[in-house]
Enzyme design. Structure first.
Site, PDB file in Angstrom:
ATOM      1  N   THR A  28      36.754 -61.651-115.419  1.00 45.28           N
ATOM      2  CA  THR A  28      36.556 -61.178-114.050  1.00 45.28           C
ATOM      3  C   THR A  28      37.797 -61.443-113.207  1.00 45.28           C
ATOM      4  O   THR A  28      38.726 -62.130-113.648  1.00 45.28           O
ATOM      5  CB  THR A  28      35.299 -61.805-113.419  1.00 45.28           C
ATOM      6  OG1 THR A  28      35.037 -61.129-112.184  1.00 45.28           O
ATOM      7  CG2 THR A  28      35.492 -63.272-113.162  1.00 45.28           C
ATOM      8  N   SER A  56      33.477 -45.859-104.386  1.00 46.45           N
ATOM      9  CA  SER A  56      32.336 -45.995-103.470  1.00 46.45           C
ATOM     10  C   SER A  56      32.328 -47.371-102.824  1.00 46.45           C
ATOM     11  O   SER A  56      32.092 -47.514-101.614  1.00 46.45           O
ATOM     12  CB  SER A  56      31.025 -45.797-104.238  1.00 46.45           C
ATOM     13  OG  SER A  56      31.003 -44.528-104.840  1.00 46.45           O
ATOM     14  N   HIS A 187      39.801 -39.272-113.081  1.00 46.88           N
ATOM     15  CA  HIS A 187      40.564 -39.204-111.832  1.00 46.88           C
ATOM     16  C   HIS A 187      42.062 -39.318-112.181  1.00 46.88           C
ATOM     17  O   HIS A 187      42.430 -39.405-113.346  1.00 46.88           O
ATOM     18  CB  HIS A 187      40.118 -40.312-110.883  1.00 46.88           C
ATOM     19  CG  HIS A 187      38.849 -39.970-110.151  1.00 46.88           C
ATOM     20  ND1 HIS A 187      38.697 -40.099-108.794  1.00 46.88           N
ATOM     21  CD2 HIS A 187      37.678 -39.475-110.599  1.00 46.88           C
ATOM     22  CE1 HIS A 187      37.491 -39.714-108.435  1.00 46.88           C
ATOM     23  NE2 HIS A 187      36.845 -39.333-109.509  1.00 46.88           N
ATOM     24  N   HIS A 214      31.137 -61.865-101.998  1.00 49.10           N
ATOM     25  CA  HIS A 214      30.077 -62.725-101.445  1.00 49.10           C
ATOM     26  C   HIS A 214      30.201 -63.051 -99.962  1.00 49.10           C
ATOM     27  O   HIS A 214      29.328 -63.714 -99.413  1.00 49.10           O
ATOM     28  CB  HIS A 214      29.981 -64.056-102.213  1.00 49.10           C
ATOM     29  CG  HIS A 214      29.964 -63.894-103.703  1.00 49.10           C
ATOM     30  ND1 HIS A 214      28.856 -63.477-104.402  1.00 49.10           N
ATOM     31  CD2 HIS A 214      30.952 -64.058-104.632  1.00 49.10           C
ATOM     32  CE1 HIS A 214      29.143 -63.411-105.699  1.00 49.10           C
ATOM     33  NE2 HIS A 214      30.409 -63.744-105.865  1.00 49.10           N
TER      34      HIS A 214
HETATM   35  C1  LIG Z   1      35.858 -38.196-101.899  1.00 47.63           C
HETATM   36  C2  LIG Z   1      35.246 -39.250-102.774  1.00 47.63           C
HETATM   37  N1  LIG Z   1      34.935 -40.433-102.236  1.00 47.63           N
HETATM   38  C3  LIG Z   1      34.403 -41.432-102.976  1.00 47.63           C
HETATM   39  C4  LIG Z   1      34.169 -41.261-104.332  1.00 47.63           C
HETATM   40  C5  LIG Z   1      33.542 -42.371-105.106  1.00 47.63           C
HETATM   41  O1  LIG Z   1      34.352 -42.882-106.115  1.00 47.63           O
HETATM   42  P1  LIG Z   1      33.686 -43.650-107.354  1.00 47.63           P
HETATM   43  O2  LIG Z   1      33.126 -42.625-108.270  1.00 47.63           O
HETATM   44  O3  LIG Z   1      34.823 -44.410-107.954  1.00 47.63           O
HETATM   45  O4  LIG Z   1      32.631 -44.542-106.803  1.00 47.63           O
HETATM   46  C6  LIG Z   1      34.467 -40.047-104.936  1.00 47.63           C
HETATM   47  C7  LIG Z   1      34.227 -39.856-106.379  1.00 47.63           C
HETATM   48  O5  LIG Z   1      34.841 -39.104-107.054  1.00 47.63           O
HETATM   49  C8  LIG Z   1      35.017 -39.009-104.145  1.00 47.63           C
HETATM   50  O6  LIG Z   1      35.291 -37.801-104.684  1.00 47.63           O
END
Ligand SMILES: Cc1ncc(COP(=O)(O)O)c(C=O)c1O
Length: 389
Positions: A28, A56, A187, A214
């Protein structure tokens, strides 16, 4: 499949990097993550990089950081200007922090937020803009940055789809106060799962480091502005100051990311060569609306919108693509206003949304990869030509 939507870009180097981490016994967040953060931030000329376990999570932590700034934090009920097309997790953290979204239509040609509508989107409660460069194509980030500066707004640039794109010689993912990236499979670089936040602001960087793990203080340097260190090491080792998450990345992901980052310029060049062919074969054909570059696209994928003026039959096109073994899908997450999850959102629509619906209903994208796709793109051209005659 003859023409894949997604493909691996790993070579022996990435596998060796994973093996080396396995052999080290430290899995980690550790020295690989720290090194990757430094190298990635340097590549983009940013002061701070904070790696997390997905794009995300990068968006979530970035929004949380803006909500915890000492001065002018984002507060519940504040408004944020967003484009009508993006991925779901561009928006969800904004909803989760009680923000009100103001959706702005996209331009049909670039698929990015129509910056001519920014003025209409602004209200006394507007506090931030979230620009997204769709599928490698830079949004009007220069205009958005200037608009935000003129009105005292934060810019959270979601650059998860457009790593290594450029606008006026400046890389996307550097226009925001906070900027996010994704390293998901296929990606521009891929670490299995993974994401990054870049910022030049030390306080925001410290907030992200704390919120990522955390809400504790352990990853903060002693001179941070976030808290005053107490004399007890026993307490300091487990001291919580923010309502944070655990979205830490793995050492394997970072070790792979370092190898992939070395390859990024070559990957982008190869993607752009495919883009040049795609543009050559499709530009000027009024049956198809393809993404018009704003600056230099890093060509994540190739979008096609069937020209609504010709009353196209998208189902016929989809059947032909399937028959030809060509992968295709909805553009990013489509028009977000079409999704059921919207019932949980507090939102407004700025003027009329038309182009985002057209892209949703008549558009699709096919893959692009950092290697030669000449036969695939030529077959695509052939199939679409026949399906739309
Ligand atoms: C514009 C955008 N934001 C956020 C994300 C989220 O990325 P991840 O899939 O790594 O969570 C994506 C995923 O492709 C995305 O296209």
């Amino acid at each position: 499949m003859f023409y894949e939507l997604a493909a691996s870009t790993w070579g022996e180097e990435e596998k060796a990097a994973v093996e080396a981490v396995l052999a080290s016994g430290r899995y980690t967040m550790g020295e690989q993550v720290a090194a990757f953060e430094r190298e990635f931030a340097d590549y983009f000329g940013a002061a701070h990089g904070i790696m997390v376990n997905s794009g995300s999570s990068a968006n979530l932590v970035a929004v949380a950081a803006l909500a915890h700034k000492a001065e002018r934090p984002l507060r519940r009920g504040d408004e944020v200007i967003v484009p009508a097309i993006s991925w779901a997790t561009t928006y969800h953290p904004l909803q989760q922090y009680g923000l009100k979204l103001r959706f702005v239509d996209v331009e049909l040609e670039t698929l990015n937020m129509d910056v001519a509508k920014l003025e209409a989107a602004l209200t006394p409660r507007t506090r931030a803009i979230v620009p997204v460069s769709i599928l490698g194509n830079p949004a009007g980030l220069d205009v958005i940055r200037a608009f935000a500066d003129a009105h005292g707004l934060y810019v959270l640039e979601d650059n998860c789809e457009s790593m290594d794109a450029e606008l006026n010689g400046r890389k996307t993912g550097t226009f925001g106060d906070l900027n996010t990236f994704s390293f998901f499979f296929s990606h521009h670089i891929s670490t299995m799962e993974g994401g990054m936040i870049l910022t030049d602001d030390r306080e925001s960087a410290d907030l992200c480091r704390c919120l990522r793990a955390h809400g504790w203080t352990r990853d903060l340097a002693p001179d941070t502005s976030l808290y005053q260190r107490a004399s007890s090491d026993h307490f300091e080792a487990y001291r919580f100051i923010l309502p944070g998450y655990n979205v830490r990345p793995l050492e394997m992901e970072a070790a792979v990311g370092r190898r992939q980052l070395e390859k990024l310029p070559g990957f982008t060049a190869a993607r752009r060569r495919n883009l040049a062919l795609f543009q050559k074969l499709f530009a000027g054909d009024e049956r198809f609306i393809i993404q018009k570059e704003n600056g230099k696209s890093s060509a994540f994928c190739f979008t096609v919108i069937l020209n609504p003026a010709r009353r196209p039959d998208r189902e016929k096109v989809f059947a032909a693509l399937k028959e030809a073994d060509i992968g295709f899908r909805i553009i990013t997450g489509g028009c977000f206003l079409r999704h059921d999850v919207l019932k949980y959102y507090d939102y407004d629509i700025v003027g009329r949304i038309e182009n985002a619906y057209t892209a949703h209903d008549l558009g699709f994208f096919v893959g692009n990869h950092p290697f030669d796709l000449t036969p695939q793109i030529e077959r695509l051209r052939d199939v679409l030509d026949k399906a739309c005659d």
